[in-house]
Design a protein around this motif. Sequence first.
Motif, PDB file in Angstrom:
ATOM      1  N   GLN A 176       0.829  -1.203   0.000  1.00  0.00           N
ATOM      2  CA  GLN A 176       0.000   0.000   0.000  1.00  0.00           C
ATOM      3  C   GLN A 176       0.869   1.260   0.000  1.00  0.00           C
ATOM      4  O   GLN A 176       0.575   2.232  -0.706  1.00  0.00           O
ATOM      5  CB  GLN A 176      -0.926  -0.004   1.225  1.00  0.00           C
ATOM      6  CG  GLN A 176      -2.052  -1.015   1.141  1.00  0.00           C
ATOM      7  CD  GLN A 176      -2.921  -0.991   2.386  1.00  0.00           C
ATOM      8  OE1 GLN A 176      -2.432  -1.079   3.503  1.00  0.00           O
ATOM      9  NE2 GLN A 176      -4.213  -0.869   2.180  1.00  0.00           N
ATOM     10  N   TRP A 177       1.929   1.245   0.797  1.00  0.00           N
ATOM     11  CA  TRP A 177       2.809   2.410   0.872  1.00  0.00           C
ATOM     12  C   TRP A 177       3.521   2.631  -0.469  1.00  0.00           C
ATOM     13  O   TRP A 177       3.608   3.769  -0.959  1.00  0.00           O
ATOM     14  CB  TRP A 177       3.823   2.223   1.996  1.00  0.00           C
ATOM     15  CG  TRP A 177       4.897   3.260   2.059  1.00  0.00           C
ATOM     16  CD1 TRP A 177       6.227   3.089   1.830  1.00  0.00           C
ATOM     17  CD2 TRP A 177       4.733   4.656   2.337  1.00  0.00           C
ATOM     18  NE1 TRP A 177       6.908   4.272   1.958  1.00  0.00           N
ATOM     19  CE2 TRP A 177       6.007   5.255   2.271  1.00  0.00           C
ATOM     20  CE3 TRP A 177       3.629   5.443   2.643  1.00  0.00           C
ATOM     21  CZ2 TRP A 177       6.209   6.601   2.503  1.00  0.00           C
ATOM     22  CZ3 TRP A 177       3.830   6.802   2.874  1.00  0.00           C
ATOM     23  CH2 TRP A 177       5.108   7.374   2.806  1.00  0.00           C
ATOM     24  N   ASN A 178       3.995   1.579  -1.069  1.00  0.00           N
ATOM     25  CA  ASN A 178       4.743   1.704  -2.328  1.00  0.00           C
ATOM     26  C   ASN A 178       3.874   2.213  -3.465  1.00  0.00           C
ATOM     27  O   ASN A 178       4.374   2.868  -4.398  1.00  0.00           O
ATOM     28  CB  ASN A 178       5.348   0.355  -2.720  1.00  0.00           C
ATOM     29  CG  ASN A 178       6.488  -0.049  -1.796  1.00  0.00           C
ATOM     30  OD1 ASN A 178       7.146   0.799  -1.210  1.00  0.00           O
ATOM     31  ND2 ASN A 178       6.719  -1.351  -1.668  1.00  0.00           N
ATOM     32  N   THR A 179       2.586   1.935  -3.400  1.00  0.00           N
ATOM     33  CA  THR A 179       1.684   2.377  -4.474  1.00  0.00           C
ATOM     34  C   THR A 179       0.913   3.651  -4.105  1.00  0.00           C
ATOM     35  O   THR A 179      -0.011   4.029  -4.813  1.00  0.00           O
ATOM     36  CB  THR A 179       0.683   1.256  -4.807  1.00  0.00           C
ATOM     37  OG1 THR A 179      -0.043   0.884  -3.621  1.00  0.00           O
ATOM     38  CG2 THR A 179       1.406   0.044  -5.363  1.00  0.00           C
TER      39      THR A 179
ATOM     40  N   PHE B 145       7.609   0.106  10.728  1.00  0.00           N
ATOM     41  CA  PHE B 145       6.907   0.836   9.668  1.00  0.00           C
ATOM     42  C   PHE B 145       7.207   2.331   9.758  1.00  0.00           C
ATOM     43  O   PHE B 145       7.406   2.997   8.738  1.00  0.00           O
ATOM     44  CB  PHE B 145       5.404   0.598   9.762  1.00  0.00           C
ATOM     45  CG  PHE B 145       4.639   1.140   8.587  1.00  0.00           C
ATOM     46  CD1 PHE B 145       4.924   0.701   7.312  1.00  0.00           C
ATOM     47  CD2 PHE B 145       3.648   2.095   8.760  1.00  0.00           C
ATOM     48  CE1 PHE B 145       4.232   1.201   6.211  1.00  0.00           C
ATOM     49  CE2 PHE B 145       2.954   2.600   7.672  1.00  0.00           C
ATOM     50  CZ  PHE B 145       3.249   2.153   6.397  1.00  0.00           C
ATOM     51  N   ALA B 146       7.269   2.869  10.980  1.00  0.00           N
ATOM     52  CA  ALA B 146       7.630   4.282  11.143  1.00  0.00           C
ATOM     53  C   ALA B 146       9.029   4.536  10.579  1.00  0.00           C
ATOM     54  O   ALA B 146       9.269   5.552   9.910  1.00  0.00           O
ATOM     55  CB  ALA B 146       7.563   4.675  12.619  1.00  0.00           C
ATOM     56  N   ALA B 147       9.964   3.625  10.859  1.00  0.00           N
ATOM     57  CA  ALA B 147      11.323   3.779  10.336  1.00  0.00           C
ATOM     58  C   ALA B 147      11.326   3.781   8.813  1.00  0.00           C
ATOM     59  O   ALA B 147      12.038   4.570   8.178  1.00  0.00           O
ATOM     60  CB  ALA B 147      12.208   2.649  10.869  1.00  0.00           C
ATOM     61  N   LEU B 148      10.520   2.895   8.217  1.00  0.00           N
ATOM     62  CA  LEU B 148      10.424   2.845   6.762  1.00  0.00           C
ATOM     63  C   LEU B 148       9.881   4.167   6.210  1.00  0.00           C
ATOM     64  O   LEU B 148      10.393   4.697   5.214  1.00  0.00           O
ATOM     65  CB  LEU B 148       9.518   1.685   6.352  1.00  0.00           C
ATOM     66  CG  LEU B 148       9.228   1.533   4.857  1.00  0.00           C
ATOM     67  CD1 LEU B 148      10.502   1.221   4.085  1.00  0.00           C
ATOM     68  CD2 LEU B 148       8.191   0.440   4.626  1.00  0.00           C
ATOM     69  N   LEU B 149       8.845   4.709   6.859  1.00  0.00           N
ATOM     70  CA  LEU B 149       8.250   5.956   6.388  1.00  0.00           C
ATOM     71  C   LEU B 149       9.223   7.127   6.447  1.00  0.00           C
ATOM     72  O   LEU B 149       9.177   8.047   5.614  1.00  0.00           O
ATOM     73  CB  LEU B 149       7.018   6.291   7.236  1.00  0.00           C
ATOM     74  CG  LEU B 149       5.842   5.304   7.176  1.00  0.00           C
ATOM     75  CD1 LEU B 149       4.726   5.764   8.108  1.00  0.00           C
ATOM     76  CD2 LEU B 149       5.322   5.161   5.759  1.00  0.00           C
TER      77      LEU B 149
END
Length: 345
Positions: free
Chosen positions: A33-36, A60-64
Amino acid sequence: MSQEVSRDPVGRQAPVPSPLPWQGAQWQRLGAQWNTGRCPHALLISGQPGLGKRQFADAFAALLLCDQPRHGLACGECRGCQLRIAGSHPDILYIAPEKPQGPLKVEQIRQLGEFVGRTSGREGARVVQLAPAEAMNVNAANALLKNLEEPSGSVIFLLITDSPSGLLPTIRSRCQSIAFPVPPQQVALRWLSDVGVTGEAAERALTLSGGAPIQAVALSEPEAQEVREKFLADLTVLSRAGASPVELAGRWENPGEGADLTLLLQFWQNWITQMLKARSTDTTADSQVMGLLQRLPGSGPESLRPLFGFYDQLLKAKQLLSGNSNPNKRLLVEELLIRWARIFR
């Protein structure tokens, strides 16, 4: 008014936080979802204690906040990651009770306005990580609801909860649910072995934790084992009418290091489950648990009815503790101990 931010220690200690082995499906769905560009503005991360919900949220926060993710995770090296690891990233806000097991106050939630209203310090996503979400009282929940109803385009809320039923339905309806069930036993035992908890100790701790691997690690610690053994010993004495429920309530309303009251009730539930299973299937259980079963009046299915009723009382007590009603722990424990003693009369 200055912001009161509770920085999560796990996020600072792990340069590249990652999901746990049993969180793969949820991670892949959210990452896609984040990638799209379809990531919802609010996530409700839920499941029983000890399943790694906070670690998932940290990852997930780190990824964002990462400038150059690698293989679906934060890189741990870019400027964004370095700021996050240092606890000084301007685009993440941690909100937690001021005291352990305390409430989330409306004043804390209202401070969101300044964070949500400003632009990103690094031209990327901004993250609000709030836990435990069920600790909000009604006023705090309503204050949060206003932010969820009018979301800023770059802000993502990560609400972490052990008890989603303790949240307002209007809040739940504005979040995408990321629910974590108990992992398969073999997956949990393999992970426990990797972190040094093996054999019969791992199986016993996993059973007592209700299948939650991270809590199983905590329960294998000597302090937790000592608390558990003392509590079971007191329940055994009480079953013999050898102690006062009122006096024992004073001892166990705040168990101290190694366990909290909710965990004690979970132990209690597990012992009752063992008693029920042993009586109904003619199997054996822990020797102390079998001793309790032998003192239970009567025999056959009818003798188990009081245990079923008491199990329901424990469930209700756990719901009270996980909600925001702030029950009187002394009275709650006292009532349970009195009911327990009556079972054996």
